[in-house]
Design a protein around this motif. Sequence first.
Motif, PDB file in Angstrom:
ATOM      1  N   TYR A   1       0.830  -1.291   0.055  1.00  0.00           N
ATOM      2  CA  TYR A   1      -0.007   0.172   0.050  1.00  0.00           C
ATOM      3  C   TYR A   1       0.941   1.367   0.007  1.00  0.00           C
ATOM      4  N   GLU A   2       1.952   1.156   0.712  1.00  0.00           N
ATOM      5  CA  GLU A   2       2.733   2.210   0.691  1.00  0.00           C
ATOM      6  C   GLU A   2       3.396   2.699  -0.908  1.00  0.00           C
ATOM      7  N   ARG A   3       3.781   1.733  -1.434  1.00  0.00           N
ATOM      8  CA  ARG A   3       4.305   1.792  -2.771  1.00  0.00           C
ATOM      9  C   ARG A   3       3.228   2.435  -3.786  1.00  0.00           C
ATOM     10  N   HIS A   4       1.780   2.084  -3.417  1.00  0.00           N
ATOM     11  CA  HIS A   4       0.893   2.642  -4.206  1.00  0.00           C
ATOM     12  C   HIS A   4       0.357   4.070  -3.513  1.00  0.00           C
ATOM     13  N   GLY A   5       1.021   4.690  -2.883  1.00  0.00           N
ATOM     14  CA  GLY A   5       0.724   6.124  -2.382  1.00  0.00           C
ATOM     15  C   GLY A   5       0.068   6.325  -0.961  1.00  0.00           C
ATOM     16  N   PHE A   6      -0.281   5.165  -0.384  1.00  0.00           N
ATOM     17  CA  PHE A   6      -1.013   5.359   0.913  1.00  0.00           C
ATOM     18  C   PHE A   6       0.130   5.587   2.235  1.00  0.00           C
ATOM     19  N   ARG A   7      -0.356   6.327   3.095  1.00  0.00           N
ATOM     20  CA  ARG A   7       0.555   6.549   4.275  1.00  0.00           C
ATOM     21  C   ARG A   7      -0.048   6.076   5.549  1.00  0.00           C
ATOM     22  N   VAL A   8       0.520   5.701   6.291  1.00  0.00           N
ATOM     23  CA  VAL A   8       0.353   5.017   7.611  1.00  0.00           C
ATOM     24  C   VAL A   8      -0.024   6.349   8.429  1.00  0.00           C
ATOM     25  N   GLN A   9      -1.130   6.087   8.972  1.00  0.00           N
ATOM     26  CA  GLN A   9      -1.785   7.242   9.819  1.00  0.00           C
ATOM     27  C   GLN A   9      -1.400   7.029  11.186  1.00  0.00           C
ATOM     28  N   ARG A  10      -0.994   5.627  11.818  1.00  0.00           N
ATOM     29  CA  ARG A  10      -0.487   5.437  12.932  1.00  0.00           C
ATOM     30  C   ARG A  10      -0.543   3.855  13.089  1.00  0.00           C
ATOM     31  N   GLU A  11       0.291   3.318  13.907  1.00  0.00           N
ATOM     32  CA  GLU A  11       0.273   1.940  14.268  1.00  0.00           C
ATOM     33  C   GLU A  11      -0.403   1.610  15.190  1.00  0.00           C
ATOM     34  N   VAL A  12      -1.251   0.585  15.328  1.00  0.00           N
ATOM     35  CA  VAL A  12      -2.166   0.343  16.572  1.00  0.00           C
ATOM     36  C   VAL A  12      -2.237  -1.315  16.699  1.00  0.00           C
ATOM     37  N   ARG A  13      -1.754  -1.545  17.924  1.00  0.00           N
ATOM     38  CA  ARG A  13      -1.788  -2.904  18.307  1.00  0.00           C
ATOM     39  C   ARG A  13      -2.912  -3.322  18.758  1.00  0.00           C
ATOM     40  N   LEU A  14      -3.506  -4.578  18.555  1.00  0.00           N
ATOM     41  CA  LEU A  14      -4.855  -5.094  18.783  1.00  0.00           C
ATOM     42  C   LEU A  14      -4.701  -5.504  20.013  1.00  0.00           C
ATOM     43  N   MET A  15      -5.797  -5.847  20.571  1.00  0.00           N
ATOM     44  CA  MET A  15      -5.912  -6.250  22.156  1.00  0.00           C
ATOM     45  C   MET A  15      -5.259  -7.684  21.981  1.00  0.00           C
ATOM     46  N   ARG A  16      -3.944  -7.796  22.653  1.00  0.00           N
ATOM     47  CA  ARG A  16      -3.059  -9.041  22.788  1.00  0.00           C
ATOM     48  C   ARG A  16      -3.282  -9.394  21.521  1.00  0.00           C
ATOM     49  N   GLY A  17      -2.859  -8.849  20.537  1.00  0.00           N
ATOM     50  CA  GLY A  17      -2.923  -9.199  18.836  1.00  0.00           C
ATOM     51  C   GLY A  17      -1.763  -8.301  18.205  1.00  0.00           C
ATOM     52  N   PRO A  18      -1.654  -8.591  16.944  1.00  0.00           N
ATOM     53  CA  PRO A  18      -0.797  -8.126  15.854  1.00  0.00           C
ATOM     54  C   PRO A  18      -0.984  -6.578  15.703  1.00  0.00           C
ATOM     55  N   PRO A  19      -0.147  -5.954  15.423  1.00  0.00           N
ATOM     56  CA  PRO A  19      -0.182  -4.428  14.821  1.00  0.00           C
ATOM     57  C   PRO A  19      -0.891  -4.535  13.549  1.00  0.00           C
ATOM     58  N   VAL A  20      -1.574  -3.400  13.431  1.00  0.00           N
ATOM     59  CA  VAL A  20      -2.243  -3.049  12.355  1.00  0.00           C
ATOM     60  C   VAL A  20      -2.245  -1.396  11.784  1.00  0.00           C
ATOM     61  N   TRP A  21      -2.220  -1.164  10.723  1.00  0.00           N
ATOM     62  CA  TRP A  21      -2.098   0.264  10.242  1.00  0.00           C
ATOM     63  C   TRP A  21      -2.810   0.670   9.574  1.00  0.00           C
ATOM     64  N   PRO A  22      -3.812   1.615  10.149  1.00  0.00           N
ATOM     65  CA  PRO A  22      -4.782   2.553   8.958  1.00  0.00           C
ATOM     66  C   PRO A  22      -3.923   3.396   8.183  1.00  0.00           C
ATOM     67  N   MET A  23      -4.438   3.339   7.298  1.00  0.00           N
ATOM     68  CA  MET A  23      -3.561   4.309   6.053  1.00  0.00           C
ATOM     69  C   MET A  23      -4.716   4.842   5.193  1.00  0.00           C
ATOM     70  N   LEU A  24      -4.075   5.974   4.565  1.00  0.00           N
ATOM     71  CA  LEU A  24      -4.834   7.180   3.702  1.00  0.00           C
ATOM     72  C   LEU A  24      -3.967   7.284   2.447  1.00  0.00           C
ATOM     73  N   ARG A  25      -4.538   7.163   1.695  1.00  0.00           N
ATOM     74  CA  ARG A  25      -4.016   7.788   0.265  1.00  0.00           C
ATOM     75  C   ARG A  25      -4.871   9.107  -0.102  1.00  0.00           C
ATOM     76  N   GLU A  26      -4.092  10.373  -0.179  1.00  0.00           N
ATOM     77  CA  GLU A  26      -4.759  11.608  -0.540  1.00  0.00           C
ATOM     78  C   GLU A  26      -5.500  11.501  -1.833  1.00  0.00           C
ATOM     79  N   ALA A  27      -6.388  12.117  -2.152  1.00  0.00           N
ATOM     80  CA  ALA A  27      -7.244  12.625  -3.306  1.00  0.00           C
ATOM     81  C   ALA A  27      -6.175  12.940  -4.242  1.00  0.00           C
ATOM     82  N   ARG A  28      -6.393  12.424  -5.711  1.00  0.00           N
ATOM     83  CA  ARG A  28      -5.434  12.953  -6.616  1.00  0.00           C
ATOM     84  C   ARG A  28      -6.264  13.442  -7.786  1.00  0.00           C
TER      85      ARG A  28
END
Length: 173
Positions: free
Chosen positions: A146-173
Motif C-alpha cells: 500500500y505504501e508503494r501505491h501512495g498510502f501513508r500510515v496514519q498510526r500503528e495500532v496493536r490489537l488487544m493481545r494481538g498483532p499490529p495493524v496500520w490505518p492508511m490513507l491515500r490523499e485524493a489525486r
Amino acid sequence: MLVTAFMDDPVMVWFDPQPRARERRLTRLFEHVLEKHLPRGTVWTNDEHSAAAVWVPPGTPVTASDVRFYLSLYADRLPKGLFWALFVESRRPRFPHWLLLYLGVAPERQGRGLGGTLLDAGLARANVDGLPAYLVASSPGSRRLYERHGFRVQREVRLMRGPPVWPMLREAR
C-alpha cells in the motif's frame, strides 16, 4: 479464493487461532461481503479469479442487517469482534472516501503484481471522484504494498493481545 488468501492473515489468525474455525468464519464472512458488494459493482477480480479487491464507495451505510450479521459471526469472539469494530469505525475518516475493505491474492499467485493491478483499478476510480482512499493494513507485507501505491500510515495500532495493524490513507489525486 479470498478464504485461502486470508487464512494466514495476522488479524484473522488473531480472531481464530484454530485453522478449521478460521476457515469456517472466513467462508461466512466473504459470502456476506460478496453478497453485499458484488451488486454494487465494486468487487474487482482478474480473469482467473486468483485475486480480488472489495471496495466500498463513499456513503455506503452500515445497515442493521450488517450489524446483526457481524454480531452472529463473532458471537463466540465478542470482545475481539467489538474491539475490532470500534477500532475500525473510530479511525475511519469522517469525510467522503473510498474504503478498500479486502484485497486478496491466492497464495500460489502472490508476488506477481495481481494485487497491485487491482489496487490501481480502485485508486483510479477514487481519482475520477477526486476522493481519498482508506484501508487498514493487517500485515507488514500488505503495508509495504500500500505504501508503494501512495498510502501513508496514519498510526500503528496493536490489537488487544494481538498483532499490529496500520490505518492508511491515500490523499485524493
